[in-house]
Design a protein around this motif. Sequence first.
Motif, PDB file in Angstrom:
ATOM      1  N   HIS A 155       9.537 -26.427  18.250  1.00 46.53           N
ATOM      2  CA  HIS A 155      10.516 -26.970  16.969  1.00 46.53           C
ATOM      3  C   HIS A 155       9.825 -27.112  15.833  1.00 46.53           C
ATOM      4  O   HIS A 155       8.700 -27.271  15.447  1.00 46.53           O
ATOM      5  CB  HIS A 155      11.102 -28.660  17.164  1.00 46.53           C
ATOM      6  N   ASP A 244       2.245 -31.883  15.293  1.00 41.14           N
ATOM      7  CA  ASP A 244       3.588 -32.019  15.836  1.00 41.14           C
ATOM      8  C   ASP A 244       4.760 -31.672  14.573  1.00 41.14           C
ATOM      9  O   ASP A 244       5.287 -32.518  13.871  1.00 41.14           O
ATOM     10  CB  ASP A 244       4.001 -33.566  16.042  1.00 41.14           C
ATOM     11  N   ASN A 245       4.883 -30.356  14.735  1.00 41.74           N
ATOM     12  CA  ASN A 245       4.641 -29.281  15.527  1.00 41.74           C
ATOM     13  C   ASN A 245       4.366 -27.959  14.888  1.00 41.74           C
ATOM     14  O   ASN A 245       5.204 -26.733  15.559  1.00 41.74           O
ATOM     15  CB  ASN A 245       5.836 -29.395  16.552  1.00 41.74           C
ATOM     16  N   GLU A 277      14.650 -31.184  16.450  1.00 43.64           N
ATOM     17  CA  GLU A 277      14.244 -31.889  17.305  1.00 43.64           C
ATOM     18  C   GLU A 277      14.096 -33.280  17.442  1.00 43.64           C
ATOM     19  O   GLU A 277      14.276 -34.035  18.234  1.00 43.64           O
ATOM     20  CB  GLU A 277      12.978 -31.139  18.069  1.00 43.64           C
ATOM     21  N   GLU A 278      13.278 -33.532  16.304  1.00 39.33           N
ATOM     22  CA  GLU A 278      13.138 -35.127  16.040  1.00 39.33           C
ATOM     23  C   GLU A 278      14.270 -36.146  15.915  1.00 39.33           C
ATOM     24  O   GLU A 278      14.050 -37.340  15.894  1.00 39.33           O
ATOM     25  CB  GLU A 278      12.203 -35.073  14.748  1.00 39.33           C
ATOM     26  N   ASP A 304       4.947 -27.785  22.422  1.00 40.50           N
ATOM     27  CA  ASP A 304       5.228 -29.134  21.389  1.00 40.50           C
ATOM     28  C   ASP A 304       3.700 -30.086  21.305  1.00 40.50           C
ATOM     29  O   ASP A 304       3.249 -30.346  22.430  1.00 40.50           O
ATOM     30  CB  ASP A 304       6.287 -29.861  22.049  1.00 40.50           C
ATOM     31  N   MET A 305       3.071 -29.940  20.349  1.00 42.58           N
ATOM     32  CA  MET A 305       1.785 -30.453  20.005  1.00 42.58           C
ATOM     33  C   MET A 305       0.685 -30.078  20.869  1.00 42.58           C
ATOM     34  O   MET A 305       0.300 -30.580  21.824  1.00 42.58           O
ATOM     35  CB  MET A 305       1.907 -31.864  20.467  1.00 42.58           C
TER      36      MET A 305
HETATM   37 ZN    ZN Z   1       7.191 -32.777  18.676  1.00 40.88          ZN
END
Ligand code: ZN
Length: 412
Positions: A155, A244-245, A277-278, A304-305
């Motif tokens: 994302h 992130d991210n 996404e968040e 992710d991360m």
């Molecule tokens: Zn994330």
Amino acid sequence: MASRWSEALVTVGETRDGAGTLGTRAYEHVRALAGKIGPRGAATPGERQAQDYAVETLGAVCQPVERQPVTGIPAPMAFSWLVITGLVLLLLVTADFARAPWGVLLYAALFFVLPRVVSAVRKRAAQGSPRASDNVIGHVTPTSAAQATVIVCAHLDSARASKLTGALWPRVHRVLQGAWLQVVLALVVLAALRWVDFYVGLVPVTIWNMVGAVALGYSVFFASFELIYMAMGRSQAYSPGANDNASGCGVVLALAEAFAADPPRHLALDFTLFTAEELGLIGSERYVAENRLAQDCTFVFNLDMVGTGDELRYARGSGLPPRRTSRRLNDLLQAAEPAIKGQWYWMGNSDSFSFAKKGIPSCWLATHGGASELVYHTLGDTMDHIKPAALDRAARAVWQAVRALDDQLHER
Ligand SMILES: [Zn+2]
């Protein structure tokens, strides 16, 4: 014995901090996204600029590059009313634990149901909202006829950020949030025992009062800490989102470049950067809803991360109730990186969930350690915590897993 692709990766190009070409290249992209462009809230100018960068980068190697419009994006919740409700209800049910243990059972039911209801209502309410953005997708075609599709995704948007950085507050916050589910489950067991004891009368009521007092004490500490944390950290700003991210996006872009130069034989590849996404996995849900993805020949690698620490993890599953990731894909990742460990993500989630919900084999890679936990969703999630070696580890694992999947199709 090094495989052909890992040999190619370690020998081609310059390296940085011991990271191979993939990590070095990913780092450049992360720096462009989080260092130069910075905060990328969904449907903000920052995210738009990052999408333009992604379109340009993918456009240099992929044919074609698409923007999938995503409309009706909900606004971020400025102050998390859902969390406040959860904390206040926890105080109420623990205060009356010994006398009315069913309050805890009701609480547990709400703990699982309420977030889903709120999320569904917010998404529905946002349907007419003018807030819109895009998912960005770059395609790489295989050298022979495509037998399956691999989606390598991350994302691009970043979250509303807490102002509270440093070592103490974010750490305590993360520990308390992470323990929330366990606390609820422990309370459910105790409440059930208390209920049974109403009929058997084995345990003196003083003991139950003490259990209730401990639970209430914990809830008071938990709720006060979290409310202070939210109030003090409150800000309208978005996180620079280096780990992130931008980290995941950097790896996706670096992999697109590498695979475009050396495509698989039987796998069509879609390098996809999701929006929002968040705000509840909005971009990936829309992607799944609008693309006809075959369950038996679509595979999803979600990053992710992946920019901090020195350990690679794959999600065994995520969400509440949890959805499992694909055993087959996790095994491929394990074969690519034997030191990798599996982990459940109960309280957090990522775009792989949108695919898992529809029965599409998906996995989620994250790195563990470093500043990841401390800077998550804060203004401190900046470039200085990003390690090229961490990006490299994640990128190589996906590279090798995709190659192995391609070999499996070839041998079929
Ligand atoms: Zn994330």
